[in-house]
Design an enzyme around this catalytic site. Structure first.
Site, PDB file in Angstrom:
ATOM      1  N   SER A 249       0.838  -1.208   0.000  1.00 17.62           N
ATOM      2  CA  SER A 249       0.000   0.000   0.000  1.00 17.62           C
ATOM      3  C   SER A 249       0.868   1.251   0.000  1.00 17.62           C
ATOM      4  O   SER A 249       0.593   2.210  -0.730  1.00 17.62           O
ATOM      5  CB  SER A 249      -0.902   0.042   1.240  1.00 17.62           C
ATOM      6  OG  SER A 249      -1.800  -1.030   1.236  1.00 17.62           O
TER       7      SER A 249
ATOM      8  N   ILE B 116      -6.906   7.681   4.612  1.00 17.28           N
ATOM      9  CA  ILE B 116      -5.836   8.106   3.720  1.00 17.28           C
ATOM     10  C   ILE B 116      -4.511   7.448   4.129  1.00 17.28           C
ATOM     11  O   ILE B 116      -3.926   7.821   5.162  1.00 17.28           O
ATOM     12  CB  ILE B 116      -5.685   9.652   3.731  1.00 17.28           C
ATOM     13  CG1 ILE B 116      -7.048  10.316   3.499  1.00 17.28           C
ATOM     14  CG2 ILE B 116      -4.650  10.088   2.685  1.00 17.28           C
ATOM     15  CD1 ILE B 116      -7.776   9.906   2.234  1.00 17.28           C
TER      16      ILE B 116
ATOM     17  N   ALA C  98      -3.549   2.349  -9.381  1.00 12.25           N
ATOM     18  CA  ALA C  98      -3.352   1.682  -8.092  1.00 12.25           C
ATOM     19  C   ALA C  98      -4.006   0.308  -8.086  1.00 12.25           C
ATOM     20  O   ALA C  98      -3.441  -0.660  -7.577  1.00 12.25           O
ATOM     21  CB  ALA C  98      -3.919   2.546  -6.971  1.00 12.25           C
TER      22      ALA C  98
ATOM     23  N   GLU D  90      -9.942   1.134  -2.816  1.00  8.17           N
ATOM     24  CA  GLU D  90      -9.678   1.285  -4.254  1.00  8.17           C
ATOM     25  C   GLU D  90     -10.796   0.691  -5.101  1.00  8.17           C
ATOM     26  O   GLU D  90     -10.567  -0.021  -6.065  1.00  8.17           O
ATOM     27  CB  GLU D  90      -8.360   0.616  -4.644  1.00  8.17           C
ATOM     28  CG  GLU D  90      -7.190   1.059  -3.820  1.00  8.17           C
ATOM     29  CD  GLU D  90      -6.608   2.370  -4.302  1.00  8.17           C
ATOM     30  OE1 GLU D  90      -6.855   2.735  -5.454  1.00  8.17           O
ATOM     31  OE2 GLU D  90      -5.917   3.015  -3.506  1.00  8.17           O
TER      32      GLU D  90
END
Lengths: 401, 250
Positions: A96, A174, A259, A380
């Site tokens: 990550s 975040i 991502a 995501e």
């Protein structure tokens, strides 16, 4: 435990170039020697082992697909994917960290930034000297980011000295937030010509007045990773910190596609780690006078794990080749992210079960991976959202727009 | 400064090796090949010197079949500038042959430092470094655990039984490296990509005639099954007796 050699039932190795295999093997060795010895403690105590950042950067893993002129490695998407696979075999938190820095911070600065922004930030982000984070999700706006309430309001005359924007709002979940030197924050900005709101990207820097990023604690997942809230209270962001080429929601969504691509590869690494542990354990754990791997129920589970890992690997290889050819679509990335997260989580759960009570301890990596993958399946783009993305691709009818 | 590092490709030390049908060689099937770990230390040391002290060229050389090139690429990925592959299909076990081929190549190459791992991780011969030095008439310091370059001289620390020996050597010299000298780097992604573009020069290896051959290669006998001799205090005397009389280890 025998040395980890990956899982390669279908000779997928033969589908990679020598450099791609070398990159994979180097990252694998590094994870084995440097990360696995420290990750269990970091996970238990709930911190990201930041000491490894210089080593990760030194190997060129940050923004690895971006050009060399910005201090990056310029490797193929397939090589990058293999690296992600090996990092996540270590821990989803490590992958990550690298995903966010590369796909969610460096990629948007490279793609939507000005040349000044690229030159200012990319080399520092590639070397790990600066850390970045990506603020899109909000406390009340997850799967539907278009409804975000974070807002930028113009201040001063565009082009005049001292002009810029005042940002207000909050972001949540975040990764890297608290430790970030720069946050790519997405906010609504009214277009004065049309009177309509449009999403824009802003580079909010650590230390800007009114900006703070407290860490979110009390997680049962991704414990070896920093997760934060971003709070923006009348933060003045100068004009030169707006990403000039990013207009509308498709800019942040394109970052997420990058991502998600890395995640599709990464979780196969976590799945392989769990399969490896379960296979080893089934071979040595004796019950009723035989190794438990001799029992049909265990064999069937191992067979299913191997099948799913092999299918996921083949999805990744072809997706990587398509991406290297510039042909991968966001829907194809959704399919791989959706499938691979699901099977990795299933494999982790099954592996935990095969290991019985031992499976819940930090002696084995499986429960750590299992808990991590609960997040990876959700972040995501949740599993459900990817289902609907595919649904729209199939029927031409959007279920959520 | 030109530095040459002589490297060997060996089976991964974690590989479970098998003896081939001829009873004299390893079965190459399923073996992962790597840069011998002691040689990796030698490469690292040459790179450190090039980058921090004496700019110039680091050349890696290896003797062997076509497969050796992947190991040379590993050294190039770490940062070596170019590679020389001394080709042979029939690499024998005679270290003098390898030393001759390397010495032929090194003669007149102008290397100030010639590096070797202290021994290969497979056959543990520890002969090639000193032999090359002898063939070239160079001083040789083996098993370097510390190294400092000072103009035309080097101070080398060697770990010896119960202590440390410090020697000074005049360049050009041959040095073989010991664990602990440095911590070899992980090749970077950029290094791996750059290695693709670095040249590997191919030449025939001038080995000369072998004077030594392996007549038999055997794996250690498989370990027998363990035995539980009893439980609790009573078992201790039984165990001691069996260790003395049966296993003959005490």
């Amino acid at each position: 435990m025998a040395r980890y050699g990956g899982v390669d039932f279908y000779q997928t190795d033969s589908l990679f170039s020598e450099e791609e295999r070398q990159i994979r093997d180097h990252v694998r060795d590094w994870v084995e020697e440097r990360y696995l010895p420290i990750v269990e403690r970091a996970y238990e105590e709930g911190y990201f082992p930041a000491d490894v950042i210089p080593e990760v950067a030194g190997m060129g893993l940050l923004g690895a697909t971006l050009p060399e002129k910005y201090g990056c490695a310029g490797v193929s998407n397939t090589a990058y994917g293999l690296a992600m696979q090996e990092l996540e075999r270590g821990d989803s938190g490590l992958r990550s960290f690298v995903s966010v820095q590369g796909a969610l911070v460096m990629y948007p600065i490279f793609t939507y930034g000005s040349e000044e922004q690229r030159v200012k930030w990319l080399p520092r982000l590639a070397s790990g000297e600066a850390i970045g984070c990506f603020g899109l999700t909000e406390p009340d706006h997850g799967s539907d980011p278009g409804s975000m309430i974070t807002r930028a309001v113009r201040k001063g005359t565009p082009g005049a000295a001292g002009s810029g924007y005042i940002l207000n709002g909050a972001k949540m979940w975040i990764t890297n937030g608290t430790v970030a030197d720069v946050a790519v924050v997405w906010a609504q900005l009214r277009d004065e010509a049309t009177g309509r709101d449009q999403v824009h990207g802003f580079l909010v820097e650590k230390g800007m007045k009114g900006y703070s990023a407290p860490e979110q604690k009390h997680k049962h997942s991704l414990r070896a990773s920093v997760t934060s809230e971003l709070i923006l209270q009348d933060v003045f962001v100068p004009e030169e910190n707006r990403l000039p080429e990013a207009r509308g929601l498709k800019a942040p969504l394109s970052c997420l596609t990058q991502a998600r691509y890395g995640i599709a590869w990464g979780v196969v690494g976590a799945a392989q780690a769990c399969f490896h542990a379960a296979k080893q354990y089934a071979g040595v754990r004796v019950m009723f006078g035989r190794p438990i791997g001799a029992f049909q129920m265990v064999q069937e589970r191992l067979a299913i794990m191997l099948t799913e890992i092999t299918k996921a690997q083949l999805l990744c290889v072809q997706l990587g080749r398509l991406k290297d050819a510039g042909q991968a679509t966001p829907e194809q990335v959704s399919l791989a992210k959706r499938n691979n997260c699901e099977i990795a989580l299933d494999i982790a759960r099954e592996a935990r079960d095969i290991l019985g009570a031992n499976g819940i301890t930090s002696e084995y990596p499986v429960m750590r991976h299992m808990c991590n993958l609960e997040s990876v399946k959700t972040y995501e783009g949740t599993h459900n959202i990817h289902t609907l993305v595919l649904g729209e691709a199939i029927t031409g009818i959007s279920a959520f727009r | 400064m030109i530095q040459v590092v002589c490297v060997k490709q060996v089976a991964d030390t974690e590989t479970r090796v098998r003896v081939a049908a001829d009873g004299r060689n390893l079965d190459p099937a399923g073996v992962t090949w790597i840069l011998s770990p002691y040689d990796e230390i030698a490469v690292e040391q040459a790179l450190l010197i090039r980058d921090k002290q004496a700019p110039g060229e680091v050349v890696v050389v290896s003797v062997g079949g076509p497969g050796v090139q992947s190991t040379l690429r590993n050294a190039l990925a770490m940062g070596a500038d170019r590679a020389i592959h001394l080709k042979t299909e029939t690499i024998g076990p005679d270290p003098l042959q390898v030393a001759r081929a390397l010495a032929e190549e090194l003669r007149g190459a102008g290397a100030e430092l010639v590096w070797f791992g202290k021994q290969a991780a497979d056959d543990d011969q520890a002969q090639v470094g000193p032999m090359v030095a002898e063939l070239l008439g160079l001083p040789c310091v083996t098993m370097a655990a510390g190294f400092a370059l000072d103009g035309g001289k080097a101070t080398v620390e060697r770990e010896i039984e119960g202590g440390r020996e410090v020697v000074e050597v005049t360049l050009p010299a041959a040095i073989t490296t010991e664990k602990g000298l440095n911590d070899p780097r992980y090749a970077s992604l950029k290094g791996i990509m750059a290695a693709k573009r670095k040249p590997i020069e191919e030449k025939p290896a001038r080995l000369g005639e072998p004077a030594l051959e392996v007549v038999a290669l055997e794996l250690p006998p498989p370990r027998g099954a363990g035995k539980v001799v009893g439980q609790g205090v009573e078992a201790v005397s039984v165990l001691v007796r069996l260790l003395r009389e049966e296993a003959k280890v005490i």
